[in-house]
Design a protein around this motif. Structure first.
Motif, PDB file in Angstrom:
ATOM      1  N   VAL A 191     -20.177 -77.693  53.494  1.00 43.97           N
ATOM      2  CA  VAL A 191     -20.207 -78.845  54.631  1.00 43.97           C
ATOM      3  C   VAL A 191     -20.795 -79.975  54.017  1.00 43.97           C
ATOM      4  O   VAL A 191     -20.237 -81.114  54.277  1.00 43.97           O
ATOM      5  CB  VAL A 191     -21.201 -78.114  55.676  1.00 43.97           C
ATOM      6  N   ALA A 192     -21.708 -79.996  53.165  1.00 44.24           N
ATOM      7  CA  ALA A 192     -22.149 -81.180  52.501  1.00 44.24           C
ATOM      8  C   ALA A 192     -21.371 -81.901  51.716  1.00 44.24           C
ATOM      9  O   ALA A 192     -21.506 -83.258  51.497  1.00 44.24           O
ATOM     10  CB  ALA A 192     -23.727 -80.945  51.718  1.00 44.24           C
ATOM     11  N   CYS A 193     -20.412 -81.285  50.883  1.00 47.14           N
ATOM     12  CA  CYS A 193     -19.639 -81.902  49.968  1.00 47.14           C
ATOM     13  C   CYS A 193     -18.388 -82.011  50.160  1.00 47.14           C
ATOM     14  O   CYS A 193     -17.497 -82.815  49.771  1.00 47.14           O
ATOM     15  CB  CYS A 193     -19.854 -81.263  48.653  1.00 47.14           C
ATOM     16  N   LEU A 194     -17.723 -80.873  50.811  1.00 43.81           N
ATOM     17  CA  LEU A 194     -16.056 -80.814  51.312  1.00 43.81           C
ATOM     18  C   LEU A 194     -15.561 -81.109  52.406  1.00 43.81           C
ATOM     19  O   LEU A 194     -14.603 -81.207  52.897  1.00 43.81           O
ATOM     20  CB  LEU A 194     -15.557 -79.511  50.880  1.00 43.81           C
ATOM     21  N   CYS A 195     -16.554 -81.254  53.605  1.00 43.48           N
ATOM     22  CA  CYS A 195     -16.477 -81.551  54.907  1.00 43.48           C
ATOM     23  C   CYS A 195     -16.590 -83.161  55.414  1.00 43.48           C
ATOM     24  O   CYS A 195     -17.440 -83.601  55.039  1.00 43.48           O
ATOM     25  CB  CYS A 195     -16.962 -80.468  55.921  1.00 43.48           C
ATOM     26  N   THR A 196     -15.613 -83.385  56.333  1.00 41.48           N
ATOM     27  CA  THR A 196     -15.848 -84.903  56.826  1.00 41.48           C
ATOM     28  C   THR A 196     -16.489 -84.710  58.441  1.00 41.48           C
ATOM     29  O   THR A 196     -15.645 -84.023  59.006  1.00 41.48           O
ATOM     30  CB  THR A 196     -14.416 -85.521  56.706  1.00 41.48           C
ATOM     31  N   PRO A 197     -17.564 -85.311  58.738  1.00 42.68           N
ATOM     32  CA  PRO A 197     -17.936 -85.161  60.113  1.00 42.68           C
ATOM     33  C   PRO A 197     -17.078 -85.820  61.190  1.00 42.68           C
ATOM     34  O   PRO A 197     -16.241 -86.809  60.769  1.00 42.68           O
ATOM     35  CB  PRO A 197     -19.272 -86.027  59.926  1.00 42.68           C
ATOM     36  N   LEU A 198     -16.588 -84.700  62.164  1.00 39.62           N
ATOM     37  CA  LEU A 198     -15.630 -85.277  63.076  1.00 39.62           C
ATOM     38  C   LEU A 198     -16.428 -85.297  64.544  1.00 39.62           C
ATOM     39  O   LEU A 198     -16.150 -86.395  65.326  1.00 39.62           O
ATOM     40  CB  LEU A 198     -14.800 -84.428  63.293  1.00 39.62           C
ATOM     41  N   LEU A 199     -17.440 -84.507  64.905  1.00 38.22           N
ATOM     42  CA  LEU A 199     -18.001 -84.362  66.017  1.00 38.22           C
ATOM     43  C   LEU A 199     -19.472 -83.981  66.018  1.00 38.22           C
ATOM     44  O   LEU A 199     -19.595 -83.025  65.116  1.00 38.22           O
ATOM     45  CB  LEU A 199     -17.426 -83.558  67.191  1.00 38.22           C
ATOM     46  N   GLY A 200     -20.405 -84.523  66.679  1.00 41.04           N
ATOM     47  CA  GLY A 200     -21.781 -84.002  66.758  1.00 41.04           C
ATOM     48  C   GLY A 200     -22.649 -84.213  65.538  1.00 41.04           C
ATOM     49  O   GLY A 200     -22.142 -85.312  64.560  1.00 41.04           O
ATOM     50  N   GLU A 201     -23.723 -83.463  65.245  1.00 37.08           N
ATOM     51  CA  GLU A 201     -24.384 -83.867  64.268  1.00 37.08           C
ATOM     52  C   GLU A 201     -24.275 -83.409  63.061  1.00 37.08           C
ATOM     53  O   GLU A 201     -23.526 -82.580  62.739  1.00 37.08           O
ATOM     54  CB  GLU A 201     -25.950 -83.307  64.585  1.00 37.08           C
ATOM     55  N   ASP A 202     -24.395 -84.289  61.892  1.00 37.19           N
ATOM     56  CA  ASP A 202     -23.835 -83.775  60.421  1.00 37.19           C
ATOM     57  C   ASP A 202     -25.005 -82.904  59.875  1.00 37.19           C
ATOM     58  O   ASP A 202     -26.238 -83.464  59.635  1.00 37.19           O
ATOM     59  CB  ASP A 202     -23.595 -85.107  59.812  1.00 37.19           C
ATOM     60  N   LEU A 203     -24.779 -81.766  59.411  1.00 39.81           N
ATOM     61  CA  LEU A 203     -25.717 -80.832  59.063  1.00 39.81           C
ATOM     62  C   LEU A 203     -26.132 -81.018  57.704  1.00 39.81           C
ATOM     63  O   LEU A 203     -26.935 -80.328  57.135  1.00 39.81           O
ATOM     64  CB  LEU A 203     -25.195 -79.461  59.396  1.00 39.81           C
ATOM     65  N   ALA A 204     -25.273 -81.969  56.975  1.00 43.05           N
ATOM     66  CA  ALA A 204     -25.442 -82.273  55.716  1.00 43.05           C
ATOM     67  C   ALA A 204     -26.897 -82.941  55.452  1.00 43.05           C
ATOM     68  O   ALA A 204     -27.540 -82.723  54.441  1.00 43.05           O
ATOM     69  CB  ALA A 204     -24.460 -83.059  55.242  1.00 43.05           C
ATOM     70  N   GLU A 205     -27.324 -83.299  56.482  1.00 45.79           N
ATOM     71  CA  GLU A 205     -28.744 -84.214  56.637  1.00 45.79           C
ATOM     72  C   GLU A 205     -29.900 -83.082  56.261  1.00 45.79           C
ATOM     73  O   GLU A 205     -30.903 -83.234  55.941  1.00 45.79           O
ATOM     74  CB  GLU A 205     -28.788 -84.671  58.060  1.00 45.79           C
ATOM     75  N   TYR A 206     -29.505 -81.774  56.398  1.00 44.89           N
ATOM     76  CA  TYR A 206     -30.502 -80.633  56.416  1.00 44.89           C
ATOM     77  C   TYR A 206     -30.264 -79.890  54.995  1.00 44.89           C
ATOM     78  O   TYR A 206     -31.046 -78.948  54.767  1.00 44.89           O
ATOM     79  CB  TYR A 206     -30.354 -79.696  57.384  1.00 44.89           C
ATOM     80  N   LEU A 207     -29.419 -80.443  54.156  1.00 45.89           N
ATOM     81  CA  LEU A 207     -29.011 -79.648  52.913  1.00 45.89           C
ATOM     82  C   LEU A 207     -29.407 -80.345  51.642  1.00 45.89           C
ATOM     83  O   LEU A 207     -29.548 -81.499  51.841  1.00 45.89           O
ATOM     84  CB  LEU A 207     -27.700 -79.197  53.050  1.00 45.89           C
ATOM     85  N   PRO A 208     -29.300 -79.548  50.543  1.00 48.00           N
ATOM     86  CA  PRO A 208     -29.879 -80.563  49.434  1.00 48.00           C
ATOM     87  C   PRO A 208     -28.751 -81.114  48.819  1.00 48.00           C
ATOM     88  O   PRO A 208     -27.512 -80.993  49.211  1.00 48.00           O
ATOM     89  CB  PRO A 208     -30.191 -79.027  48.330  1.00 48.00           C
ATOM     90  N   ARG A 209     -29.020 -81.849  47.698  1.00 50.10           N
ATOM     91  CA  ARG A 209     -27.738 -82.283  47.116  1.00 50.10           C
ATOM     92  C   ARG A 209     -27.509 -81.436  46.000  1.00 50.10           C
ATOM     93  O   ARG A 209     -28.238 -80.271  45.413  1.00 50.10           O
ATOM     94  CB  ARG A 209     -28.278 -83.684  46.060  1.00 50.10           C
ATOM     95  N   TYR A 210     -26.042 -81.088  45.517  1.00 48.54           N
ATOM     96  CA  TYR A 210     -25.566 -80.275  44.866  1.00 48.54           C
ATOM     97  C   TYR A 210     -25.200 -80.676  43.432  1.00 48.54           C
ATOM     98  O   TYR A 210     -24.448 -81.747  43.413  1.00 48.54           O
ATOM     99  CB  TYR A 210     -24.531 -79.530  45.375  1.00 48.54           C
TER     100      TYR A 210
END
Length: 286
Positions: free
Chosen positions: A127-146
């Motif tokens: 989610v955090a690195c390979l997915c582009t937000p389309l709808l709703g809240e971006d869950l990357a906000e709750y994930l670490p850096r990789y």
């Protein structure tokens, strides 16, 4: 951080930069994305937590008539079988409605699953690195850096040995169609899928040493070949088939009888085995 490292998909702190954006979606695919977005809202409504694009379309490298539309859909609760059926119907409808795409792939998970500790270095990274937000809240906000380290390598693709028996079963099922022509049609998607999976697994095997990230199959194969020259040609050939698959049965058997078993053993030796999951994650199936 050196300029060379930054050019390998890392930021100045050595973390993997998120790939893709809505701005990169090619013009030909924008109506497809808009239709998928609207249908997701219609089907799931307030139960939809968020949705993402991933793959070649948000990276801007999609080819008209050849590329899939890839979506990750996140619900506020665990998906039911009815949800999965609705998702399949949605994908089929969008796929039939637009000649620009060669099908639709949709992954369906709950918010809780995506943000669970067990999935931090697999679905979470996805989610955090390979997915582009389309709808709703971006869950990357709750994930670490990789970072491109051995933990990430193990938890994304350290389960190849478990997949190989399933692959053999799928090959066997594809080898008994009504005609030779149908056999080629049945095997071509398998060649595409297995080629891509093996190239990506080969790349993540060497990712910590290469110190970077790329989603380009040819670049992945070259990175792998620099560390395993004896297998370089096999991986380069697989990268080509990941983009332009054939229906050659010999290719599939070489994957499950030679390259796949070797890669699984070497992966376990270098990085260990992926922690067990209740279900397969997209990094193992996409």
């Amino acid at each position: 951080m050196s300029e060379n490292a930054t050019s390998r998909g890392l930021d100045a702190q050595g973390c993997i930069e998120r790939e893709g954006s809505l701005a990169r979606v090619p013009h030909a695919f924008r109506p497809v994305v808009a239709a998928a977005r609207d249908r997701l809202i219609e089907v799931f409504g307030a139960r939809l937590d968020s949705a993402y694009l991933y793959g070649s379309i948000p990276r801007g490298t999609a080819r008209v008539g050849r590329s899939d539309l890839d979506l990750l859909v996140v619900l506020r609760e665990e998906p039911s079988e009815a949800d999965r059926e609705a998702t399949r119907a949605l994908g089929g409808a969008v796929g039939k409605g637009f000649a620009q795409i060669d099908g639709v792939g949709i992954l369906l998970y709950s918010r809780t699953r995506l943000l669970s500790e067990a999935e931090t270095y697999d679905l979470g990274w996805f989610v955090a690195c390979l997915c582009t937000p389309l709808l709703g809240e971006d869950l990357a906000e709750y994930l670490p850096r990789y970072r491109p380290d051995s933990v990430l390598a193990r938890e994304t693709n350290g389960d190849l040995a478990l997949l190989l028996p399933r692959w053999r079963q799928r090959i066997a099922e594809a080898e008994n169609p009504e005609s030779t022509e149908n056999a080629d049609d049945a095997r071509r998607p398998l060649v595409r899928f297995m080629s891509r999976h093996l190239v990506r697994t080969g790349f993540t095997l060497v990712m910590p040493r290469w110190n970077g990230w790329t989603s380009d199959l040819a670049e992945m194969a070259e990175a792998f070949g620099a560390y395993y020259p004896e297998r370089a040609e096999q991986m380069r050939a697989a990268a080509v088939l990941g983009y332009e698959p054939t229906g050659d049965a010999a290719v599939l058997h070489s994957y499950v009888d030679d390259l796949g078993p070797w890669l699984a053993e070497e992966y376990a030796r270098v990085h260990g085995v992926k922690a067990p999951r209740a279900q397969m994650s997209p990094c193992s199936t996409r």
